[in-house]
Design an enzyme around this catalytic site. Structure first.
Site, mmCIF file in Angstrom:
data_model
loop_
_atom_site.group_PDB
_atom_site.id
_atom_site.type_symbol
_atom_site.label_atom_id
_atom_site.label_comp_id
_atom_site.label_asym_id
_atom_site.label_seq_id
_atom_site.Cartn_x
_atom_site.Cartn_y
_atom_site.Cartn_z
ATOM 1 N N HIS A 52 0.874 -1.179 0.000
ATOM 2 C CA HIS A 52 0.000 0.000 0.000
ATOM 3 C C HIS A 52 0.913 1.231 0.000
ATOM 4 O O HIS A 52 2.027 1.187 0.532
ATOM 5 C CB HIS A 52 -0.833 -0.063 1.281
ATOM 6 C CG HIS A 52 -1.895 0.980 1.412
ATOM 7 N ND1 HIS A 52 -1.621 2.250 1.851
ATOM 8 C CD2 HIS A 52 -3.224 0.949 1.188
ATOM 9 C CE1 HIS A 52 -2.744 2.952 1.895
ATOM 10 N NE2 HIS A 52 -3.733 2.185 1.490
ATOM 11 N N ASP A 84 3.114 -4.875 8.155
ATOM 12 C CA ASP A 84 1.906 -4.063 7.990
ATOM 13 C C ASP A 84 0.714 -5.009 8.173
ATOM 14 O O ASP A 84 0.416 -5.839 7.305
ATOM 15 C CB ASP A 84 1.918 -3.425 6.594
ATOM 16 C CG ASP A 84 0.623 -2.673 6.287
ATOM 17 O OD1 ASP A 84 -0.368 -2.842 7.015
ATOM 18 O OD2 ASP A 84 0.603 -1.940 5.277
HETATM 19 N N1 7TS Z 1 -1.641 -0.916 4.658
HETATM 20 C C1 7TS Z 1 -2.534 -1.667 4.026
HETATM 21 C C2 7TS Z 1 -2.185 -3.043 3.576
HETATM 22 C C3 7TS Z 1 -3.821 -1.137 3.794
HETATM 23 O O1 7TS Z 1 -4.729 -1.892 3.172
HETATM 24 C C4 7TS Z 1 -4.137 0.169 4.240
HETATM 25 C C5 7TS Z 1 -5.471 0.802 3.961
HETATM 26 C C6 7TS Z 1 -3.154 0.881 4.926
HETATM 27 C C7 7TS Z 1 -1.915 0.319 5.108
HETATM 28 C C8 7TS Z 1 -3.421 2.246 5.475
HETATM 29 O O2 7TS Z 1 -4.320 2.182 6.512
HETATM 30 P P1 7TS Z 1 -4.881 3.512 7.222
HETATM 31 O O3 7TS Z 1 -5.928 3.003 8.142
HETATM 32 O O4 7TS Z 1 -3.732 4.136 7.918
HETATM 33 O O5 7TS Z 1 -5.414 4.374 6.126
HETATM 34 N N2 7TS Z 1 -6.146 0.261 2.874
HETATM 35 C C9 7TS Z 1 -7.249 0.754 2.291
HETATM 36 C C10 7TS Z 1 -7.905 0.088 1.247
HETATM 37 O O6 7TS Z 1 -7.540 -0.970 0.774
HETATM 38 N N3 7TS Z 1 -8.967 0.803 0.866
HETATM 39 O O7 7TS Z 1 -9.029 1.907 1.606
HETATM 40 C C11 7TS Z 1 -7.968 1.886 2.494
#
Ligand code: 7TS
Length: 408
Positions: free
Chosen positions: A123, A201
């Site tokens: 991501h 992660d």
């Molecule tokens: N890492 C992964 C694998 C993720 O899927 C996401 C968010 C993040 C990090 C970041 O998470 P946050 O809560 O800090 O934003 N993924 C997604 C998604 O797949 N669709 O919207 C957010």
């Protein structure tokens, strides 16, 4: 889990009763964020009705109550991911902030000739902070390649570790696009064999499977509350004591200090060294309640229910002519990415929404995966514990209808 058990779970999520136009809501965008059960919603209201007060600084009763409630939530997180000690649990805004905290610390200790390793299926929040750390420090970034099916090349990973001065590896447990469950246990052992630390992660793994950071032996583990039935704006950074103690803190401010003079500041012990400023108190407490909710169902039960749904979704979607599935690794969890040949994913998403089916479309904050696959984006259905076979049937029926509208 039986249909009755799932129905009982669904009753705790009133939003699932909503209609989108004249269709019942079919919520399959859980990879982006999950819906919240009543117990979590009530916990936030209860906090403001009864104990609202700042933490770790008051002698008065309310401050003690809110401090106790927050520290109780920290213990729940600690138990949930099987960490050895509560002081290893740092509350953050979410996975993104957790990764930034470690990348920022590393940017101060990395140097020219050092290497940071990530994978081809990260991501953006596990790419950009490391690019920034490399830019600041002069270190280089190396990427573990993957196959078209979405499986990481572990031999290539070991070669990178062998041939570079790797200081830190940062990889996702589960891909938010391809659903691949990576062999993180093996990857952690390899990182340690070559003297590197490793961050996992856990944004897409923690809601779906039992997690044991002690057994995994990862140095850091990051996840978000809002993808596991807790509110937005709360997340967790787990770190081994010696690793968190060695890194410089991410932010300075109140709560994270021991003593301050204009000449010198000494830092508070863990976990407070990493928690500058007033935290998201009600978020932390509600995350504790979300963990109670998950534990009551049981992570093994959730994992097997969602696996059954994933298998059902895969076989039913495969029946559709022109269906292209992205991510066919043997171990998958949560996310199912697809397109229909000849159709744009955004059009598929819009037509599904017209039929009450909520999915996500686009690059899913993982543009390098799209570049590698040579596509602009995918449509993605992603699962939670409250989803049913009926939800999958609605997704399949709506996809067939959308296909007829788009392609005739
Ligand atoms: N890492 C992964 C694998 C993720 O899927 C996401 C968010 C993040 C990090 C970041 O998470 P946050 O809560 O800090 O934003 N993924 C997604 C998604 O797949 N669709 O919207 C957010």
């Amino acid at each position: 889990m039986t249909d009755i058990e799932i129905q009982k779970i669904r009753e705790q999520f009133p939003i699932l009763e909503k209609k989108i136009g004249r269709y019942p809501l079919t919520y399959l965008d859980n990879g982006a964020t999950t819906q919240k059960p009543l117990c979590v919603i009530d916990a936030i209201r209860d906090y403001y009705l009864n104990i609202n007060s700042n933490v770790h600084r008051g002698v008065h009763t309310l401050s003690q109550l809110s401090t106790d409630a927050m520290e109780n939530a920290r213990q729940k997180v600690c138990d949930f991911i099987h960490a050895r000690e509560k002081s290893s649990i740092i509350f953050t805004r979410g996975t993104t902030e957790s990764i930034n905290a470690i990348a920022s610390g590393y940017s101060q200790i990395l140097g020219i000739g050092d290497t940071v390793v990530i994978s081809a299926m990260e991501h953006h929040s596990n790419i950009v902070p490391w690019q920034m750390a490399c830019e600041r420090s002069g270190a280089s970034l190396r990427v573990i390649p993957m196959s078209y099916e979405g499986v990481l090349d572990i031999d290539a990973y070991e070669d990178i570790l062998k041939n570079n001065r790797v200081k830190i590896v940062s990889v996702t447990y589960v891909s938010n696009v391809l659903g691949t469950v990576n062999p993180v246990s093996q990857m952690i052992d390899l990182a340690h064999k070559y003297g590197a630390e490793i961050l996992i992660d856990g944004a897409q793994s923690t809601p779906h499977m039992p997690i044991d950071v002690e057994a995994l032996d990862c140095d850091y583990y990051a996840f978000s509350g809002h993808k596991m039935y807790a509110p937005t704006g709360i997340g967790v950074l787990y770190g081994k004591r010696k690793s968190l103690e060695a890194l410089p803190p991410y932010q300075g401010g109140g709560d994270m200090i021991d003593h301050v003079t204009f000449e010198k500041t000494t830092y508070a012990p863990l976990p407070f060294k990493y928690e500058a400023g007033t935290p998201n108190i009600e978020g932390a407490i509600a995350l504790g309640v979300a963990i109670d909710f998950l534990m009551e169902i049981g992570m093994e039960a959730i994992c097997s229910h969602e696996k059954e749904l994933m298998d059902y979704m895969t076989s039913r979607m495969k029946e559709i002519d022109g269906m292209v599935i992205y991510g066919t690794a043997p171990q998958k969890s949560g996310a199912f990415s697809f397109t229909l040949s000849g159709a744009h994913p955004t059009d598929i998403g819009t037509l599904l929404d017209n039929q009450g089916v909520a999915i996500r479309t686009g690059h899913h904050c993982a543009e390098p995966i799209m570049d590698y696959l040579g596509i602009p984006g995918t449509a993605r259905a992603s699962l939670a514990v409250y989803n049913t076979r009926e939800d999958i049937d609605r997704l399949v029926d709506a996809t067939i209808k959308s296909k007829m509208m788009l392609l005739g």
